[in-house]
Design a protein around this motif. Structure first.
Motif, PDB file in Angstrom:
ATOM      1  N   GLU A   6      10.203   6.953  49.596  1.00  0.00           N
ATOM      2  CA  GLU A   6       9.454   7.778  50.532  1.00  0.00           C
ATOM      3  C   GLU A   6       7.995   7.377  50.536  1.00  0.00           C
ATOM      4  O   GLU A   6       7.524   6.715  49.621  1.00  0.00           O
ATOM      5  CB  GLU A   6       9.606   9.258  50.204  1.00  0.00           C
ATOM      6  N   TRP A  40       7.028  16.749  64.441  1.00  0.00           N
ATOM      7  CA  TRP A  40       6.250  15.724  63.770  1.00  0.00           C
ATOM      8  C   TRP A  40       6.732  14.320  64.127  1.00  0.00           C
ATOM      9  O   TRP A  40       6.001  13.362  63.957  1.00  0.00           O
ATOM     10  CB  TRP A  40       6.310  15.932  62.263  1.00  0.00           C
ATOM     11  N   LEU A  41       7.938  14.188  64.600  1.00  0.00           N
ATOM     12  CA  LEU A  41       8.452  12.866  64.979  1.00  0.00           C
ATOM     13  C   LEU A  41       7.727  12.310  66.193  1.00  0.00           C
ATOM     14  O   LEU A  41       7.621  11.108  66.359  1.00  0.00           O
ATOM     15  CB  LEU A  41       9.951  12.933  65.260  1.00  0.00           C
ATOM     16  N   LEU A  47       7.420  11.008  54.389  1.00  0.00           N
ATOM     17  CA  LEU A  47       8.309  10.265  55.282  1.00  0.00           C
ATOM     18  C   LEU A  47       9.376   9.532  54.479  1.00  0.00           C
ATOM     19  O   LEU A  47       9.089   8.934  53.450  1.00  0.00           O
ATOM     20  CB  LEU A  47       7.519   9.230  56.071  1.00  0.00           C
ATOM     21  N   PRO A  49       9.772   5.648  59.160  1.00  0.00           N
ATOM     22  CA  PRO A  49       8.802   5.990  60.208  1.00  0.00           C
ATOM     23  C   PRO A  49       9.285   7.090  61.158  1.00  0.00           C
ATOM     24  O   PRO A  49       8.480   7.813  61.729  1.00  0.00           O
ATOM     25  CB  PRO A  49       8.619   4.670  60.955  1.00  0.00           C
ATOM     26  N   ASP A  50      10.589   7.241  61.300  1.00  0.00           N
ATOM     27  CA  ASP A  50      11.118   8.268  62.206  1.00  0.00           C
ATOM     28  C   ASP A  50      11.869   9.368  61.464  1.00  0.00           C
ATOM     29  O   ASP A  50      12.678  10.067  62.047  1.00  0.00           O
ATOM     30  CB  ASP A  50      12.024   7.619  63.255  1.00  0.00           C
ATOM     31  N   VAL A  57      10.852  12.449  59.018  1.00  0.00           N
ATOM     32  CA  VAL A  57       9.945  13.314  58.267  1.00  0.00           C
ATOM     33  C   VAL A  57      10.774  14.187  57.336  1.00  0.00           C
ATOM     34  O   VAL A  57      11.737  14.815  57.753  1.00  0.00           O
ATOM     35  CB  VAL A  57       9.114  14.199  59.220  1.00  0.00           C
TER      36      VAL A  57
END
Length: 66
Positions: free
Chosen positions: A11, A62-63, A27, A30-31, A33
């Motif tokens: 992470e 958040w994405l 994270l 990157p996609d 959360v």
């Protein structure tokens, strides 16, 4: 006793403004959360409270937040 498979994940923690507060976004990718933590500060600059959100439905926005 049954052995359980352990999945290792790497992470990353990114410092961001979270609703105008100092915060961290955790994270998995990157996609993906996993956690958003915010730290409201007291008048003297110390952390007054720690707020953590891990509910997937609440983390979805958040994405798309660049």
């Amino acid at each position: 006793m049954r052995a359980h498979a352990v999945r290792r994940v790497k992470e990353a923690w990114v410092a961001k403004d979270t609703t105008a507060l100092v915060g961290l976004v955790g994270l998995l990718a990157p996609d993906a959360v996993m956690t958003v933590a915010s730290f409201p500060l007291a008048g003297d600059g110390r952390v007054a409270r720690i707020r953590v959100v891990r509910t997937p439905e609440k983390l979805r926005p958040w994405l798309w937040d660049g």
